[in-house]
Design a protein around this motif. Structure first.
Motif, PDB file in Angstrom:
ATOM      1  N   ALA A   1       9.221   0.316  -9.928  1.00  0.00           N
ATOM      2  CA  ALA A   1       7.882   0.906  -9.881  1.00  0.00           C
ATOM      3  C   ALA A   1       7.963   2.417  -9.792  1.00  0.00           C
ATOM      4  CB  ALA A   1       7.137   0.375  -8.658  1.00  0.00           C
TER       5      ALA A   1
ATOM      6  N   LYS B   1       2.443  -2.398  -4.237  1.00  0.00           N
ATOM      7  CA  LYS B   1       1.176  -2.044  -4.890  1.00  0.00           C
ATOM      8  C   LYS B   1       0.158  -1.609  -3.839  1.00  0.00           C
ATOM      9  CE  LYS B   1      -1.590  -3.619  -8.692  1.00  0.00           C
ATOM     10  NZ  LYS B   1      -1.927  -4.699  -9.593  1.00  0.00           N
TER      11      LYS B   1
ATOM     12  N   LEU C   1       4.284  -1.314 -12.056  1.00  0.00           N
ATOM     13  CA  LEU C   1       5.294  -2.234 -11.536  1.00  0.00           C
ATOM     14  C   LEU C   1       5.835  -3.160 -12.622  1.00  0.00           C
ATOM     15  CD1 LEU C   1       3.171  -1.819  -8.896  1.00  0.00           C
ATOM     16  CD2 LEU C   1       4.976  -3.265  -7.946  1.00  0.00           C
TER      17      LEU C   1
ATOM     18  N   ARG D   1       3.586  -7.077  -4.425  1.00  0.00           N
ATOM     19  CA  ARG D   1       2.259  -6.988  -3.793  1.00  0.00           C
ATOM     20  C   ARG D   1       2.231  -5.872  -2.742  1.00  0.00           C
ATOM     21  NH1 ARG D   1       1.037  -9.058   0.711  1.00  0.00           N
ATOM     22  NH2 ARG D   1       2.774 -10.543   0.707  1.00  0.00           N
TER      23      ARG D   1
ATOM     24  N   THR E   1       2.873   2.350  -8.531  1.00  0.00           N
ATOM     25  CA  THR E   1       2.203   1.995  -9.790  1.00  0.00           C
ATOM     26  C   THR E   1       3.234   1.562 -10.827  1.00  0.00           C
ATOM     27  OG1 THR E   1       2.339   4.321 -10.426  1.00  0.00           O
ATOM     28  CG2 THR E   1       0.256   3.591  -9.470  1.00  0.00           C
TER      29      THR E   1
END
Ligand SMILES: Nc1ncnc2c1ncn2[C@@H]1O[C@H](COP(=O)(O)OP(=O)(O)OP(=O)(O)O)[C@@H](O)[C@H]1O
Length: 312
Positions: free
Chosen positions: A263, A247, A254, A244, A252
């Motif tokens: 990621a 992000k 992930l 979380r 991006t």
């Protein structure tokens, strides 16, 4: 000296009599001075390609050139400049390693008999077999036999070495020795083309690689480019929270597994240390944090959608 690619094939194709399409429209370019890994699972067409390159079998269609000369037409002039180790060396078990090399050297009409002993001694030394030179070759380990085969290929100075699975069947120590030898030969200016089904081997010794699957070329280029993609990897007991936060910070693509989040890092010049600090600040317990270089295996899987160890 010819300065184009050491090996070049265009549309090279081999269909065996039974109908098996072993090599399909191969366009291979092996730059001079590269250590070129020819990679593919068993049955993907590597040996068939090498046998066509060396003029041992005729292609069904397409062309191949070695050191700028067409094969098999120019075999007589080109092959003396090319050392090859294909499907294990042919040795006389009852002869010593040294005598096997003397036999090889005697079979070469270009080789001066007066300098034979010196040449053989130098080749034995090159592959680290001087101490075992007097032993019958049937008493050699697989690694020693392989090294003797390489010594035979090195009796004359070579511009190009073609090695089919040079470390096949060797123990880890034998593999390391052969790889070290390949690096040395390359450092001395010999272009080396070697086939392998071992991805990590290619990553360790090769500057360039081509990947084959089911007779077709999937990709070729510098190893550094083939495996260049790198991703951020975080090991943590709190993967959902980590994902979380990453992000929110712009990461991006992930993927989240048990204790790991990987990621694409946020675009731009941002310092990765800030990402790490943000994770910790948000209460995420971080065990490890860093960029991971994608392996050639990741690249292979991404390109083919398959694991590497598939049958051909
Ligand atoms: N003489 C032959 N006649 C018929 N089919 C053949 C012949 N030689 C090879 N093949 C087939 O062509 C395909 C490619 O074989 P090749 O030996 O070139 O693969 P490879 O990538 O070198 O694999 P390996 O690592 O097992 O040697 C395989 O399906 C094989 O069965």
């Amino acid at each position: 000296m010819h300065q184009g690619p050491a090996i070049e094939t265009r549309g090279l194709t081999k269909r065996f009599r039974g109908g098996q399409l072993a090599v399909n429209q191969l366009d291979l370019t092996v730059p001079r001075d590269s250590v070129f890994g020819f990679l593919g699972p068993n049955g993907s067409g590597k040996t068939t390609t090498i046998r066509m390159l060396m003029g041992l079998i005729a292609p069904t269609s397409g062309t191949a050139s070695l050191l700028g000369r067409p094969m098999p037409k120019a075999s007589r002039t080109v092959l003396p400049r090319v050392g090859a180790l294909i499907e294990g060396p042919a040795l006389y078990g009852f002869l010593s390693g040294r005598d096997n090399l003397i036999r090889y050297d005697s079979a070469d009409p270009e080789a001066d008999p007066r300098t034979r002993r010196t040449r053989v001694a130098a080749a034995l030394d090159r592959v680290g077999l001087t101490a075992a030179a007097g032993k019958k070759s049937k008493a050699y380990s697989l690694g020693m036999k392989q090294r003797l085969g390489l010594a035979a290929a090195l009796l004359q100075p070579r511009e190009l070495l073609v090695l089919d699975e040079p470390t096949n069947g060797l123990d880890p120590q034998g593999m390391r020795e052969i790889r070290a030898l390949i690096r040395e030969l390359a450092a001395d200016g010999t272009t080396v083309f070697l086939s392998s089904h071992l991805l990590d081997e290619i990553e360790q010794v090769c500057t360039h690689a081509a990947v084959m699957a089911q007779g077709r070329l999937i990709v070729q280029g510098p190893v550094a480019e083939l495996a260049a993609r790198s991703r951020l990897a975080v090991t943590t007991p709190d993967p959902a929270d980590a994902a979380r936060v990453l992000k929110e910070l712009g990461a991006t693509d992930l993927t989240v597994t048990d204790h790991r989040v990987t990621a694409e890092p946020p675009p731009g010049e941002g310092d990765l240390a800030d990402l790490n600090a943000a994770l910790v600040h948000a209460g995420v317990r971080v065990r490890s944090f860093g960029m991971e270089r994608a392996s050639l295996e990741d690249a292979f899987v991404a390109l083919t959608g398959e694991g590497f160890d598939v049958a051909g």
